[in-house]
Design a protein around this motif. Structure first.
Motif, PDB file in Angstrom:
ATOM      1  N   ARG A  27       0.878  -1.165  -0.101  1.00 21.79           N
ATOM      2  CA  ARG A  27       0.046  -0.154   0.050  1.00 21.79           C
ATOM      3  C   ARG A  27       0.848   1.194   0.073  1.00 21.79           C
ATOM      4  N   PHE A  28       1.898   1.290   0.610  1.00 18.73           N
ATOM      5  CA  PHE A  28       2.802   2.472   0.778  1.00 18.73           C
ATOM      6  C   PHE A  28       4.144   2.278   0.390  1.00 18.73           C
ATOM      7  N   GLY A  29       4.459   1.268  -0.063  1.00 17.86           N
ATOM      8  CA  GLY A  29       5.855   1.266  -0.817  1.00 17.86           C
ATOM      9  C   GLY A  29       7.003   1.248   0.138  1.00 17.86           C
ATOM     10  N   ASP A  30       6.744   1.418   1.451  1.00 16.47           N
ATOM     11  CA  ASP A  30       7.845   1.308   2.244  1.00 16.47           C
ATOM     12  C   ASP A  30       7.995   0.336   3.351  1.00 16.47           C
ATOM     13  N   PRO A  31       8.805  -0.795   3.371  1.00 15.68           N
ATOM     14  CA  PRO A  31       9.011  -1.654   4.310  1.00 15.68           C
ATOM     15  C   PRO A  31       9.524  -1.346   5.665  1.00 15.68           C
ATOM     16  N   ASP A  32       9.940  -0.123   5.801  1.00 16.35           N
ATOM     17  CA  ASP A  32      10.124   0.171   7.159  1.00 16.35           C
ATOM     18  C   ASP A  32       8.768   0.858   7.675  1.00 16.35           C
ATOM     19  N   LEU A  33       8.179   1.630   6.999  1.00 15.82           N
ATOM     20  CA  LEU A  33       6.719   2.125   7.441  1.00 15.82           C
ATOM     21  C   LEU A  33       5.971   0.905   7.790  1.00 15.82           C
ATOM     22  N   ALA A  34       6.052  -0.064   6.987  1.00 15.31           N
ATOM     23  CA  ALA A  34       5.102  -1.109   7.124  1.00 15.31           C
ATOM     24  C   ALA A  34       5.422  -2.052   8.301  1.00 15.31           C
ATOM     25  N   GLU A  35       6.662  -2.328   8.630  1.00 14.14           N
ATOM     26  CA  GLU A  35       7.137  -2.807   9.746  1.00 14.14           C
ATOM     27  C   GLU A  35       6.701  -2.244  10.969  1.00 14.14           C
ATOM     28  N   GLU A  36       6.983  -1.149  10.838  1.00  9.13           N
ATOM     29  CA  GLU A  36       6.738  -0.069  12.322  1.00  9.13           C
ATOM     30  C   GLU A  36       5.271   0.012  12.527  1.00  9.13           C
ATOM     31  N   SER A  37       4.529   0.072  11.303  1.00  9.56           N
ATOM     32  CA  SER A  37       2.792   0.292  11.770  1.00  9.56           C
ATOM     33  C   SER A  37       2.388  -0.844  12.336  1.00  9.56           C
ATOM     34  N   VAL A  38       2.708  -1.902  11.510  1.00  8.17           N
ATOM     35  CA  VAL A  38       2.080  -3.135  12.009  1.00  8.17           C
ATOM     36  C   VAL A  38       2.604  -3.704  13.510  1.00  8.17           C
ATOM     37  N   GLN A  39       3.846  -3.214  13.979  1.00  8.31           N
ATOM     38  CA  GLN A  39       4.166  -3.481  15.370  1.00  8.31           C
ATOM     39  C   GLN A  39       3.452  -2.633  16.119  1.00  8.31           C
ATOM     40  N   GLU A  40       3.263  -1.502  15.818  1.00  9.23           N
ATOM     41  CA  GLU A  40       2.344  -0.515  16.630  1.00  9.23           C
ATOM     42  C   GLU A  40       0.872  -0.988  16.695  1.00  9.23           C
ATOM     43  N   ALA A  41       0.300  -1.550  15.721  1.00 11.44           N
ATOM     44  CA  ALA A  41      -0.780  -2.122  15.628  1.00 11.44           C
ATOM     45  C   ALA A  41      -1.023  -2.958  16.785  1.00 11.44           C
ATOM     46  N   PHE A  42      -0.096  -4.215  16.618  1.00  8.02           N
ATOM     47  CA  PHE A  42      -0.204  -5.157  17.589  1.00  8.02           C
ATOM     48  C   PHE A  42       0.181  -4.780  19.040  1.00  8.02           C
ATOM     49  N   THR A  43       0.931  -3.698  19.467  1.00  7.68           N
ATOM     50  CA  THR A  43       0.870  -2.956  20.662  1.00  7.68           C
ATOM     51  C   THR A  43      -0.324  -2.536  20.972  1.00  7.68           C
ATOM     52  N   ARG A  44      -1.246  -1.858  20.253  1.00  7.62           N
ATOM     53  CA  ARG A  44      -2.562  -1.522  20.359  1.00  7.62           C
ATOM     54  C   ARG A  44      -3.477  -2.738  20.716  1.00  7.62           C
ATOM     55  N   ALA A  45      -3.175  -3.839  19.955  1.00  5.39           N
ATOM     56  CA  ALA A  45      -4.245  -4.826  20.223  1.00  5.39           C
ATOM     57  C   ALA A  45      -3.935  -5.562  21.748  1.00  5.39           C
ATOM     58  N   ALA A  46      -2.619  -5.460  22.029  1.00  5.17           N
ATOM     59  CA  ALA A  46      -2.281  -6.038  23.242  1.00  5.17           C
ATOM     60  C   ALA A  46      -3.161  -5.088  24.320  1.00  5.17           C
TER      61      ALA A  46
END
Length: 412
Positions: A27-46
């Motif tokens: 979607r965004f073309g940036d592996p760093d942004l993808a990785e960090e955003s998904v990590q934050e999503a799981f932090t919020r899920a917890a």
């Protein structure tokens, strides 16, 4: 006390991390942004799931939340302000009720992107474990016995290389499957082997690497059901890993295959391996991993070392030598011949391999010669070969394993 929401977060992380990273990268073309955003999503899920309850579609929740996080970060980045009007506005919460089967599954192309030929082998391994496997940088560093800063730099360089080269996720991975599938499987098998027969450190087995390699290989096989080799790779890993409980004693000292307590082998993993290799056979297998899996199956199906069908194994190694000729395959075929037809025949084949440069520093060549010479009663020659094998052994576990038969022979 059980914690179902926390367990649900852990399960979602294991099952949907790669899928979410792939979706965000596309979607965004940036592996760093993808990785960090998904990590934050799981932090919020917890934090949220124990309060609000586990969503009906965890993958949809994680991907939508990660997308909102990414958009927020882009909005804060003033250098990308001009692009923001073109991006959809984030909602306060993920869209409810979005079924998992309506979400695009980018895991396959994510794995292929991590194994892009523009990256060095060590970078491919590190990136696969981080982006496709979800292992943290400290976990990967510990697994490969390097410092955390070294591994972090390795990951940074790999992702920078992807960005500079303009490498992203394609609309469809089919065009690159024929040219890159072998490399993807090689990376997964390298990860497994580093766990199964550690090339550094004192631990003979690192379970977390084996488990992660098997998990990723299963994903690959499930996404490419018409390809027999990924299923063969899964079977090969499972047959090997089934023997893990018997590979070392209580003192951590490795135990040779013939001396292992086969009652400790994991029957469930063996059954799963049988199912995987049947799936590969149904797809028309004759490949490197399928043949190696068939060889390993002959070992795990034998009730005892004496019951091993060495003639079948010899025939399979002959097939493997035609598909993927190499000195190591010929060495293994020589060992199988020595077990099925006698050590004299095995030594004749080893003599033909003596001039192979690829085996000059390979500790298993003198180890194989030593065992055949021992069985022929040529003690002095066997001891010399054991000493040579010890000198070449790459790890502490290998040295312990090789020291035992030499010491026993010397004592007699």
């Amino acid at each position: 006390m059980d914690d179902p929401p926390r367990a649900a977060v852990d399960t979602a992380f294991r099952d949907h991390w790669a899928r979410a990273v792939g979706a965000l990268w596309r979607r965004f073309g940036d592996p760093d942004l993808a990785e960090e955003s998904v990590q934050e999503a799981f932090t919020r899920a917890a934090a949220r799931w124990p309060v609000d309850g586990v969503p009906a579609e965890p993958a949809a929740w994680v991907i939508a939340t990660a997308g909102n996080v990414a958009l927020d970060r882009l909005r804060r980045d003033r250098t990308l302000a001009l692009k923001l009007p073109q991006l959809e506005q984030p909602g306060s919460e993920p869209a409810p009720g979005l079924p998992d089967d309506r979400l695009p599954d980018d895991r396959l192309e994510l794995i292929f992107a991590c194994c892009h030929p523009a990256l060095a082998s060590d970078a491919q391994v590190a990136l696969t474990l981080r982006l496709a496997g979800g292992l943290s940088t400290p976990e990967i560093a510990r697994a490969f016995l390097v410092s955390e800063p070294v591994m972090a730099q390795r990951l940074v360089r790999a992702k920078r290389r992807l960005r500079v080269a303009g490498i992203g996720l394609r609309d469809s991975p089919e065009p690159v499957i024929p040219e890159r599938l072998d490399q993807v499987m090689a990376v997964l098998y390298l990860i497994f082997n580093e766990g199964y027969s550690a090339t550094s450190g004192d631990a003979p087995v690192r379970q977390e690497l084996c488990a992660e390699a098997i998990r990723l290989a299963r994903v690959l096989a499930s996404l490419l059901p018409a390809e027999p080799e990924p299923a063969g790779l899964v079977a090969l890993m499972l047959f090997h890993h089934a023997r893990a409980p018997a590979r070392a004693g209580a003192d951590g000292v490795p135990i040779l295959l013939d001396d292992q307590d086969r009652r400790l082998w994991d029957g469930e993993l063996i059954a799963q391996g049988e199912a995987a290799i049947r799936g590969a056979a149904d797809a028309g297998w004759v490949g490197v991993y399928c043949l190696q899996a068939a060889i390993s199956r002959e070992h795990v199906r034998a009730a005892s070392a004496a019951d091993t069908d060495w003639r079948a194994i010899t025939a399979l190694y002959a097939d493997l030598a035609e598909v993927a000729p190499s000195p190591v395959v010929e060495l293994n075929r020589a060992v199988a011949v020595s077990m099925g037809e006698g050590p004299e025949q095995g030594l004749l084949l080893l003599d033909d391999l003596a001039a192979e440069a690829a085996l000059a520093d390979y500790h298993l060549l003198p180890a194989a010669r030593a065992d055949m010479l021992r069985r022929l009663g040529r003690t002095a020659e066997a001891l010399a070969e054991y000493r040579r094998a010890l000198e070449l052994a790459p790890g502490a576990a290998d040295r312990v394993l090789l020291s035992r038969p030499g010491a026993e022979l010397q004592a007699h």
